[in-house]
Motif scaffolding. Structure first.
Motif, PDB file in Angstrom:
ATOM      1  N   ALA A 183       0.810  -1.091   0.203  1.00 15.76           N
ATOM      2  CA  ALA A 183      -0.126  -0.038   0.038  1.00 15.76           C
ATOM      3  C   ALA A 183       0.962   1.250  -0.067  1.00 15.76           C
ATOM      4  CB  ALA A 183      -0.987  -0.033   1.037  1.00 15.76           C
ATOM      5  N   VAL A 184       1.959   1.323   0.773  1.00 14.20           N
ATOM      6  CA  VAL A 184       2.739   2.301   1.075  1.00 14.20           C
ATOM      7  C   VAL A 184       3.631   2.693  -0.476  1.00 14.20           C
ATOM      8  CG1 VAL A 184       4.682   3.291   1.957  1.00 14.20           C
ATOM      9  CG2 VAL A 184       2.794   2.422   3.389  1.00 14.20           C
ATOM     10  N   ILE A 185       4.175   1.688  -0.964  1.00 15.21           N
ATOM     11  CA  ILE A 185       4.707   1.611  -2.390  1.00 15.21           C
ATOM     12  C   ILE A 185       3.732   2.268  -3.488  1.00 15.21           C
ATOM     13  CG2 ILE A 185       5.878   0.471  -4.176  1.00 15.21           C
ATOM     14  CD1 ILE A 185       7.082  -1.532  -2.068  1.00 15.21           C
ATOM     15  N   MET A 207      -9.308  -7.556   2.802  1.00 15.02           N
ATOM     16  CA  MET A 207      -8.927  -6.565   3.054  1.00 15.02           C
ATOM     17  C   MET A 207      -7.693  -5.848   2.645  1.00 15.02           C
ATOM     18  SD  MET A 207      -8.622  -7.353   7.418  1.00 15.02           S
ATOM     19  CE  MET A 207      -7.849  -5.659   7.693  1.00 15.02           C
ATOM     20  N   ILE A 208      -6.914  -6.724   1.725  1.00 13.33           N
ATOM     21  CA  ILE A 208      -6.125  -5.935   0.934  1.00 13.33           C
ATOM     22  C   ILE A 208      -6.574  -5.401  -0.145  1.00 13.33           C
ATOM     23  CG2 ILE A 208      -4.098  -6.744  -0.939  1.00 13.33           C
ATOM     24  CD1 ILE A 208      -3.294  -9.145   0.765  1.00 13.33           C
ATOM     25  N   MET A 209      -7.634  -5.775  -0.843  1.00 13.66           N
ATOM     26  CA  MET A 209      -8.409  -5.339  -1.975  1.00 13.66           C
ATOM     27  C   MET A 209      -9.040  -4.031  -1.527  1.00 13.66           C
ATOM     28  SD  MET A 209      -7.491  -7.282  -4.346  1.00 13.66           S
ATOM     29  CE  MET A 209      -8.513  -6.540  -5.643  1.00 13.66           C
ATOM     30  N   ALA A 210      -9.409  -3.912  -0.324  1.00 15.45           N
ATOM     31  CA  ALA A 210     -10.054  -2.911   0.383  1.00 15.45           C
ATOM     32  C   ALA A 210      -9.212  -1.876   0.548  1.00 15.45           C
ATOM     33  CB  ALA A 210     -10.864  -3.175   1.506  1.00 15.45           C
ATOM     34  N   GLY A 226      -7.671  -0.540  -2.813  1.00 22.11           N
ATOM     35  CA  GLY A 226      -8.893   0.261  -3.418  1.00 22.11           C
ATOM     36  C   GLY A 226      -9.106   1.668  -2.735  1.00 22.11           C
ATOM     37  N   VAL A 227      -9.073   1.668  -1.550  1.00 20.14           N
ATOM     38  CA  VAL A 227      -9.394   3.041  -0.747  1.00 20.14           C
ATOM     39  C   VAL A 227      -8.211   3.903  -1.085  1.00 20.14           C
ATOM     40  CG1 VAL A 227      -9.462   4.361   1.434  1.00 20.14           C
ATOM     41  CG2 VAL A 227     -10.787   2.278   0.964  1.00 20.14           C
ATOM     42  N   LEU A 228      -7.049   3.542  -1.367  1.00 18.05           N
ATOM     43  CA  LEU A 228      -5.717   4.419  -1.257  1.00 18.05           C
ATOM     44  C   LEU A 228      -5.702   4.813  -2.778  1.00 18.05           C
ATOM     45  CD1 LEU A 228      -2.966   2.607   0.776  1.00 18.05           C
ATOM     46  CD2 LEU A 228      -4.079   5.007   1.091  1.00 18.05           C
ATOM     47  N   VAL A 229      -5.706   3.954  -3.633  1.00 19.88           N
ATOM     48  CA  VAL A 229      -5.837   4.323  -5.018  1.00 19.88           C
ATOM     49  C   VAL A 229      -6.737   5.023  -5.731  1.00 19.88           C
ATOM     50  CG1 VAL A 229      -5.417   3.199  -7.283  1.00 19.88           C
ATOM     51  CG2 VAL A 229      -3.958   2.292  -5.533  1.00 19.88           C
ATOM     52  N   GLY A 230      -8.005   4.586  -5.095  1.00 18.16           N
ATOM     53  CA  GLY A 230      -9.288   4.904  -5.550  1.00 18.16           C
ATOM     54  C   GLY A 230      -9.525   6.683  -4.878  1.00 18.16           C
ATOM     55  N   GLY A 231      -8.935   6.765  -3.721  1.00 18.37           N
ATOM     56  CA  GLY A 231      -8.994   7.968  -3.335  1.00 18.37           C
ATOM     57  C   GLY A 231      -8.062   8.989  -3.926  1.00 18.37           C
TER      58      GLY A 231
END
Length: 404
Positions: free
Chosen positions: A180-182, A377-380, A383-388
């Motif tokens: 997620a961070v990368i 949870m990985i997808m969520a 999804g939140v980070l990239v989608g946001g």
């Protein structure tokens, strides 16, 4: 006077027939080795210390899993009736790591010189802890070394299997965070600046969410190296503080048990390790007080190490083991009941082994459930980070379209 260290040398030379020969020889002095080769009919041209090649078996460290395999192989050899010294030779010959092979041969040489197996192992405390050596010595004194080695091998295999499950449980969440961070970092440093250049020509006020993301992007571009170094330095500092400060170690171990989802797995693993170690030491005939001292050292958690040492002190005063365990408030009801049954029936080692098996299976199931839970949870999270970030970048475009 200090004894010269024996090392491995490689040599090249010619035999009596003038044929070129090469090989390895052990010694402490090249000059003495040349003289030894001449006595064997070899005229040496070069004798030099053997150096380990990068990524070769000689450069690989010995891991606990290697020690577990060595113990199992020794137990198998001795059960088959192979003499102890010969067992070392057979096991060493099959060792893939040169470092492990050399250690086994060193132990063999000590045993051949008249030292006991347990005393030979104590010369390598990095790989054989006090519990391991004490159990081997108990087996030697009882004349049942092969049976004891089999028990130790089972104990080491179960312990390493448990550690692997805990690593799996801890690695998965860490991997999710890293991914997620990368991904977020790449978007902030590479993608958001492209949109920022486009928005600069809009001449209109940007949404607050977009401005916030653009501010993060500017900070990431300017300070990403500082953030990275700070993150690495923090991890290193925590490790060093835990190693040097008992209070800090107790603080970390205490709150690691309270981590959602992962905490219960760590707790079950500690109970399984406690029951397995107690079962092994008690079956080996180690006195209860001494066994508790060894178990405390193998607890793997400062909170439970202190609790076990308190149990040891209570047992020393004459209190029964299950009462001592109950007084700490740290151990589950099942362990307390099985301990009480074991003390009353005289089969404490068997009851503790059954308890260990139960909690080892519980850890296995918990890790599998964690893996299943983390997949959505990985997808969520991604999804939140990239989608946001994408929504933040497209909000001005949507706003512009609405105006037009």
């Amino acid at each position: 006077m200090a004894t010269a260290q024996v090392q491995t040398f490689t040599y090249k030379g010619k035999d009596k027939n003038g044929k070129s020969v090469q090989g390895e020889i052990k010694g402490s002095n090249p000059a003495l080795l040349k003289a030894q080769l001449r006595k064997q009919g070899i005229i040496p041209t070069t004798v030099k210390k053997k150096t380990a090649r990068p990524f070769s078996g000689a450069s690989k460290p010995i891991k606990p899993a290697d020690v577990a395999l060595f113990t199992r192989q020794m137990a198998t050899m001795m059960k088959a009736g192979v003499p102890l010294v010969q067992s070392f030779d057979i096991v060493a010959e099959g060792a893939e790591k040169q470092t492990l092979k050399e250690m086994i041969l060193t132990i063999r040489d000590d045993v051949s010189a008249g030292l006991s197996f347990g005393s030979s192992l104590r010369k390598h405390p990095k790989y054989f802890d006090d519990l391991f050596c004490s159990l081997v010595e108990a087996g030697e004194q009882a004349g049942a070394l092969e049976t004891m080695l089999d028990r130790i091998a089972t104990y080491k295999e179960k312990t390493e299997s448990l550690k692997a499950k805990i690593r799996k449980a801890m690695t998965y969440p860490a991997a999710v965070v890293c991914v997620a961070v990368i991904v977020t970092g790449i978007l902030l440093v590479k993608v958001v600046p492209v949109f920022a250049e486009t928005f600069a020509n809009f001449g209109a006020e940007l949404p607050a969410f977009t401005l916030f993301v653009m501010g993060l992007s500017d900070a990431a571009q300017k300070w990403w190296f500082v953030w990275l170094v700070s993150f690495i330095a923090t991890i290193f500092a925590v490790k060093e503080a835990k190693r040097r400060s008992k209070k800090f170690e107790a603080f970390i171990d205490k709150y690691s048990l309270k981590i959602p989802v992962v905490g219960p797995i760590i707790y079950e693993a500690i109970i399984a390790r406690f029951a397995r170690t107690m079962s092994t030491t008690f079956a080996a005939g180690v006195p209860l007080v001494d066994a508790l001292t060894s178990v405390a050292g193998a607890a793997g958690n400062a909170v439970y190490r202190e609790a076990i040492l308190k149990v040891r002190d209570d047992v020393t005063t004459g209190l029964q083991l299950h009462h001592s365990l109950r007084s700490t408030g740290k151990f589950p009801v099942m362990l307390l009941q099985m301990t009480a049954i074991g003390e009353e029936s005289g089969a404490l080692d068997e009851m503790l082994e059954k308890t260990a098996i139960h909690y080892e299976e519980a850890v296995d199931n918990s890790v599998d459930n964690l893996t299943t839970l983390l997949e959505p949870m990985i997808m969520a999270v991604l999804g939140v980070l990239v989608g946001g970030l994408l929504i933040a970048m497209y909000l001005p475009i949507f706003k512009l379209g609405a105006v037009i």
